[in-house]
Design a protein around this motif. Structure first.
Motif, short mmCIF file in Angstrom:
data_model
loop_
_atom_site.label_atom_id
_atom_site.label_comp_id
_atom_site.label_asym_id
_atom_site.label_seq_id
_atom_site.Cartn_x
_atom_site.Cartn_y
_atom_site.Cartn_z
N THR A 5 0.87 -1.10 0.07
CA THR A 5 0.05 0.19 0.24
C THR A 5 0.60 1.32 -0.29
N GLU A 6 0.14 2.43 -0.49
CA GLU A 6 0.99 3.21 -0.40
C GLU A 6 1.64 3.83 1.06
N PHE A 7 0.91 3.64 2.32
CA PHE A 7 0.98 4.42 2.97
C PHE A 7 0.72 3.88 4.57
N VAL A 8 2.00 2.81 5.11
CA VAL A 8 1.79 2.30 6.77
C VAL A 8 2.43 3.73 7.81
N LYS A 9 1.15 3.38 9.21
CA LYS A 9 1.58 4.35 9.92
C LYS A 9 1.79 3.35 11.28
N LEU A 10 2.96 3.81 11.34
CA LEU A 10 3.64 2.88 12.81
C LEU A 10 3.06 2.90 14.14
N PRO A 11 2.75 1.64 14.77
CA PRO A 11 2.04 2.17 16.52
C PRO A 11 3.30 3.14 16.67
N LEU A 12 3.73 3.72 17.39
CA LEU A 12 5.17 4.49 18.23
C LEU A 12 4.34 5.75 17.69
N ALA A 178 2.97 -4.59 10.44
CA ALA A 178 1.95 -5.52 10.54
C ALA A 178 1.01 -5.48 11.31
N ARG A 179 1.19 -4.07 12.34
CA ARG A 179 0.22 -3.77 13.62
C ARG A 179 -0.11 -1.94 13.48
N GLY A 180 0.37 -1.24 11.91
CA GLY A 180 0.31 -0.55 11.93
C GLY A 180 -1.51 -0.12 10.97
N GLU A 181 -1.08 1.00 10.59
CA GLU A 181 -2.09 1.47 10.51
C GLU A 181 -2.27 2.19 8.92
N ARG A 182 -3.31 1.54 7.85
CA ARG A 182 -3.11 1.59 6.43
C ARG A 182 -4.57 1.87 5.53
N PRO A 183 -4.03 3.99 5.34
CA PRO A 183 -5.17 4.52 5.57
C PRO A 183 -5.34 4.51 4.21
N PHE A 184 -5.04 3.38 3.17
CA PHE A 184 -5.51 3.76 1.99
C PHE A 184 -5.47 1.83 1.64
N GLY A 185 -5.95 0.99 2.84
CA GLY A 185 -6.10 -0.81 2.51
C GLY A 185 -5.07 -1.46 3.17
N ALA A 186 -5.79 -2.53 3.62
CA ALA A 186 -5.03 -3.52 4.71
C ALA A 186 -4.34 -4.45 4.20
N ALA A 187 -3.42 -4.82 5.29
CA ALA A 187 -2.89 -5.62 4.40
C ALA A 187 -3.41 -7.23 4.57
N GLY A 188 -4.79 -7.17 5.38
CA GLY A 188 -5.68 -8.54 5.90
C GLY A 188 -5.47 -8.63 7.72
N GLY A 189 -6.22 -8.85 8.54
CA GLY A 189 -5.70 -9.35 10.05
C GLY A 189 -6.60 -8.12 10.64
#
Length: 515
Positions: A5-12, A178-189
């Motif tokens: 996906t284009e962006f992933v925001k990590l949980p930090l 994998a635990r991060g936020e995907r604003p434009f599409g999730a990897a699933g889970g």
């Protein structure tokens, strides 16, 4: 690196004010212009090749610079990523500026994800990747698909500063992703995790792991297969031209695999690997500019970045036990793949720089300016005598046709002779010859060279030195032609006083000027 996906925001989440305070204490003089010269962009290297803040290379052991030593919370922030750290810097973007649209296609970034931590920013600052855009808020942690075209727009008069870290990642890091936020599409889970705050700890000094290996001495055929396969799949068209490119890449890869079976990374095979890279460079010339990838990049140039330039890095090998022997040519024919050659030293020149222009375009001024850079070696002037001092490269050897040289002229013996001639004459900006190591000849020098005749020799030089950089200089054609006419009439630029077969009305064998 390509992501799903284009962006992933990590949980930090970091204390942006604390980071900004550390950065504010850095003297302005320590900030450096962007390596690609993007206007309004500057950087403060925190982890760099050899720990040298002035070294923008992506090859070689990455080590902390003195700037990182002065920033304890920055060190703790980097430790929170739980991964090995590659090239890392603070990236600053002036007000009312942008980072310039680009894709990260260099070999180094094909296998590295880029982490961004906004430190100083405003809500109006946008980060674009492909057709998507986000605002990265201060203290957040983001990664993005660097293979896609991306850019940053800062419409405010205030500066924007990000902490930017390149890493290959680790199991713990990719678990974090994998635990991060995907604003434009999730990897699933599962749903994204709430960010964990990472506060400054007064007495905590983290242990940081720094990248030591980032380029192969000799690229393996299996890595080539993966890289080139992804490139071929990414072509925007799958037509006859694409089939030609695939055929050339397959032929190269099969030859390389045969060489690898004989030599592996051993020094004895380096000349043969260099020849294979030169042949690929020459054979792809006809496809230059005719094929593009999905991210808009020119396909042949990406082959250079993926395979040709990083294919052989002898300077990264451990030094030989004894003195190195002179390089010995390996024939290009297939039977020679099974013939061992004596050990060869690393290449004399690393990414030599050739200025290419027409006569009277200002190349002397550009050359003399660049020659003042520390670490560059040059002949102090043009290279007419050196190149044409090699008998087989003289115009006389080809019926006085022209100064043109092609990739076919770059046979191993000729390249060795030319390299030796350059080495015998090069000097640094203070007039000093390169230092000679205790064993072997100088290696890894940055050569700067120019002569307008090289505008007719680019295929030759590119095959002789596959990692060369070419600086193309142009001037208004009207001014250039006028100056060339003045130069010819002056008689001070005669290159061939007695050119066979050349005459002017009323004059037999007048001097020929320029190239």
């Amino acid at each position: 690196m390509r992501l799903d996906t284009e962006f992933v925001k990590l949980p930090l989440l970091f204390d942006a004010e604390r980071l900004a305070a550390e950065i504010a204490a850095v003297p302005e003089a320590d900030w450096r212009p962007h390596p690609q010269g993007y206007p309004g962009n500057s950087a403060l290297p925190l982890i760099a090749a050899g720990g040298d803040p002035a070294n923008d290379a992506t090859k070689g052991a990455m080590r902390p610079t003195p700037h990182l030593a002065r920033c304890p919370y920055l060190r703790q922030a980097l430790a929170a990523f739980s991964t090995v750290l590659g090239r890392t810097r603070l990236m600053r973007l002036d007000g009312n500026a942008e980072a310039t649209p680009h894709a990260d296609t260099n070999y180094y970034w094909l296998r590295r994800v880029r982490i961004h931590v906004p430190v100083v920013t405003r809500p109006e600052v946008t980060f674009l990747c492909g057709s998507r855009e986000v605002h990265m808020a201060a203290g957040e942690v983001w990664i993005f698909d660097t293979w896609q075209t991306h850019n940053v727009i800062n419409p405010n008069p205030t500066r924007r500063i990000h902490l930017v870290c390149d890493t290959v990642g680790s199991a713990a890091f990719w678990d974090l992703v994998a635990r991060g936020e995907r604003p434009f599409g999730a990897a699933g889970g599962s749903l994204p995790e709430t960010p964990r705050r990472v506060s400054f700890q007064e007495d905590f000094e983290p242990e940081l792991a720094f990248e030591t290996v980032n380029h192969p001495v000799v690229m393996s055929p299996w890595e080539q297969e993966v890289l080139l396969g992804s490139l071929v799949r990414d072509l925007t068209v799958q037509d006859g031209l694409a089939a030609e490119l695939r055929a050339e890449l397959d032929r190269f890869r099969l030859d390389w695999q045969a060489l690898w079976a004989v030599h592996g990374e051993r020094r004895e095979g380096w000349p043969a690997y260099q020849e294979a890279l030169g042949r690929l460079q020459a054979r792809l010339a006809r496809l230059e500019g005719r094929l593009r990838l999905a991210n808009g990049s020119e396909a042949v140039e990406i082959v250079r970045q993926m395979v040709i330039r990083p294919g052989l890095s002898p300077e990264l090998a451990a030094p030989p036990a004894g003195a190195a022997s002179a390089p010995v040519a390996t024939a290009a024919a297939s039977p020679a793949l099974m013939t061992a050659s004596p050990p060869a030293p690393p290449p004399a020149f690393d990414r030599p720089v050739f200025v290419v222009s027409s006569p009277r375009a200002g190349s002397s001024l550009l050359f003399e300016t660049l020659a003042q850079a520390p670490g560059l070696y040059s002949l102090g002037g043009e290279s007419h005598g050196v190149i044409e001092g090699i008998p087989q490269l003289r115009p006389a050897a080809r019926g006085w046709e022209s100064n043109r040289l092609t990739a076919e002229d770059a046979d191993p013996a000729t390249v060795r002779a030319l390299t030796a001639a350059f080495l015998a004459r090069v000097r640094d900006r203070d007039g000093n010859p390169p230092p000679v190591p205790a064993a072997g000849a100088p290696a890894g020098l940055r050569l700067l060279e120019k002569t307008p005749k090289n505008s007719l020799r680019v295929p030759f030089l590119a095959a002789a030195y596959p990692d060369a950089l070419f600086v193309y200089l142009y001037r208004d054609p009207r001014e250039t032609i006028s100056s060339m006419l003045d130069a010819w009439r002056s008689g001070r630029f005669a290159t061939y006083p007695d050119l066979p077969g050349w005459s002017e009305p009323g004059r037999e064998n007048p001097p020929w000027s320029l190239l």
